[in-house]
Design an enzyme around this catalytic site. Structure first.
Site, PDB file in Angstrom:
ATOM      1  CD  GLU A   1      -3.087  -0.840   2.208  1.00  0.00           C
ATOM      2  OE1 GLU A   1      -2.931   0.042   3.060  1.00  0.00           O
ATOM      3  OE2 GLU A   1      -4.050  -1.613   2.204  1.00  0.00           O
TER       4      GLU A   1
ATOM      5  CG  HIS B   1      -2.820   6.140  -6.036  1.00  0.00           C
ATOM      6  ND1 HIS B   1      -4.148   5.865  -6.192  1.00  0.00           N
ATOM      7  CD2 HIS B   1      -2.163   5.111  -6.647  1.00  0.00           C
ATOM      8  CE1 HIS B   1      -4.300   4.722  -6.847  1.00  0.00           C
ATOM      9  NE2 HIS B   1      -3.105   4.244  -7.124  1.00  0.00           N
TER      10      HIS B   1
END
Ligand code: HEM
Ligand SMILES: *[C@@H]1O[C@H](CO)[C@@H](O)[C@H](O)[C@H]1NC(C)=O
Ligand SMILES: *[C@@H]1O[C@H](CO)[C@@H](O)[C@H](O)[C@H]1NC(C)=O
Length: 362
Positions: free
Chosen positions: A64, A71
């Protein structure tokens, strides 16, 4: 050239090679840094390895954290810059500073968890959100066997503005759309493939929320090329209709295939880059490292940042450096798409076909 000046050139060269970058700062536990400003990152390193990455694993939190580097950074647009508009500040930490806005964007589904997990560490150590996100991704992926030792530059401002929506590609986007968006952030189609090396240590939780932790390759804790061969295997069509119509599933039980990975693997513009990693681990790591160095400083200039790369741990090498077919699969199951180069000869893993285990939640 006079003999004397040759001698002084040799002397210079010897001096330079003997002490190319003398460390000038001794940090905690006697660790050395070229720049004293890097010392605090050793303390961040110790803290996150113990308290965020479960003692140095390459698990869910690392996956993640690596996704988050993308992102945050991809909120950037060269065309907006040319037109004097704001298209996002790049790797600026805005996804953490304005989480209530950016994590609601559809493509950011699920990143709120790692944003909230990371934020207290950044605040505790007094480092900017933009620096922290890139640092955590670089440290995290160094925990994966065979992983890269990414560059880490520090000094991003903590002041940012929310990135606009629709800068992050979606797996359902057409390849042309993905390449156009990534091109607007400065990446060629082949560099998109280089960045997608990240999907070798990755799983999905939100594309199909009924099967969380389903990995994109059979070895989600190893930075190897299995992702690149397994995405090329022939698969079954998604049973049903609706938005998934035409989607080709991974033929390996327990493995998830993103539609975008399926298409980029077979696209004439990128198929050869994709295939090139199957038998060349060093190339795969080098291309990923170069593309990540670009990604990590989108919206910044390297000249304004301090190189603290020595803080990033040296990864353990992978035992296996060439991809292989999963048990039961062979060349006959490959949809080779690179026209310029024959598909390489790969061995098949022994034994009966097995199911790919999910990545355990942390
Ligand atoms: C180019 C287009 C890309 C698309 C369409 C895409 C799409 C996705 C999707 C849909 C997921 C699953 C998320 C979930 O359901 O939890 C995912 C996971 C992931 N992506 Fe990408 N991605 C792209 C590029 C990248 C890049 C450039 C990076 C990093 C440099 C990256 C790193 C990751 C990682 C590490 C995961 C696994 C997260 C986890 O296991 O929790 N991706 N990606
Ligand atoms: C960065 O900004 C956030 C607010 O967005 C704040 O909570 C944090 O303390 C700031 N960090 C530093 C180092 O200034
Ligand atoms: C799509 O699937 C649903 C149920 O899964 C079914 O009721 C419907 O008739 C299907 N439509 C088409 C066009 O196949």
């Amino acid at each position: 050239m006079a003999f004397k000046s040759i001698l002084s050139l040799v002397a210079l060269a010897v001096a330079a090679s003997a002490a190319p970058a003398a460390p000038s700062a001794v940090c905690s536990q006697g660790r050395l840094a070229k720049n004293a400003a890097c010392c605090k990152w050793f303390d961040v390193l110790d803290d996150i390895q113990t308290n965020l990455f479960d003692g140095g694993e390459c698990g869910e939190e690392v996956h993640e954290s690596l996704r988050l580097t993308f992102h945050d950074a991809i909120g950037f647009s060269e065309s907006a810059v040319r037109e004097g508009k704001f298209g996002g500040g790049g790797a600026d930490g805005s996804i953490m500073a304005f989480a209530e806005i950016e994590t609601n964007f559809h493509a950011n589904n699920g990143v709120d968890e790692i944003v909230e997990a990371q934020r207290p560490f950044a605040i505790k150590h007094g480092v900017s959100f933009g620096d922290f996100i890139q640092f955590a991704g670089a440290v995290g992926v160094s925990n994966c066997l065979g992983g890269p030792r990414l560059q880490f530059l520090a000094g991003r401002s903590n002041i940012s503005r929310p990135a606009p929506d629709l800068t992050v590609p979606e797996p359902s986007d057409a390849t042309n759309t993905i390449f156009a968006r990534m091109g607007d952030a400065g990446f060629s189609p082949n560099e998109v493939v280089d960045l997608l090396v990240s999907h070798t240590v990755a799983a999905q939780d939100h594309v199909d929320p009924t099967i969380p932790g389903t990995p994109f390759d059979s070895t989600p804790s190893t930075f190897d090329a299995q992702f690149f061969v397994e995405t090329l295997l022939t698969g079954d069509l998604f049973p049903g209709n609706g938005s998934n119509v035409g989607e080709v599933l991974s033929p390996l039980h327990g493995e998830f295939r993103l539609q975008s990975d399926f298409e980029i693997a077979r696209d004439a513009r990128t198929a050869c880059e994709w295939q090139s990693f199957l038998t060349n681990h060093d190339l795969m790591v080098a291309k990923f490292t170069a593309a990540m160095a670009k990604l990590a400083i989108l919206g910044h200039s390297a000249r304004e940042l301090v190189d603290c790369s020595e803080v990033i741990p040296v990864p353990k090498p992978a035992a296996v450096k060439v991809a292989s077919f999963p048990a039961g699969k062979s060349r006959a199951n490959v949809q080779a798409a690179c026209r310029a180069t024959p598909f390489p000869t790969l061995s098949t893993q022994p034994g009966p076909a097995t199911s790919v285990a999910p990545v355990p939640p942390s």
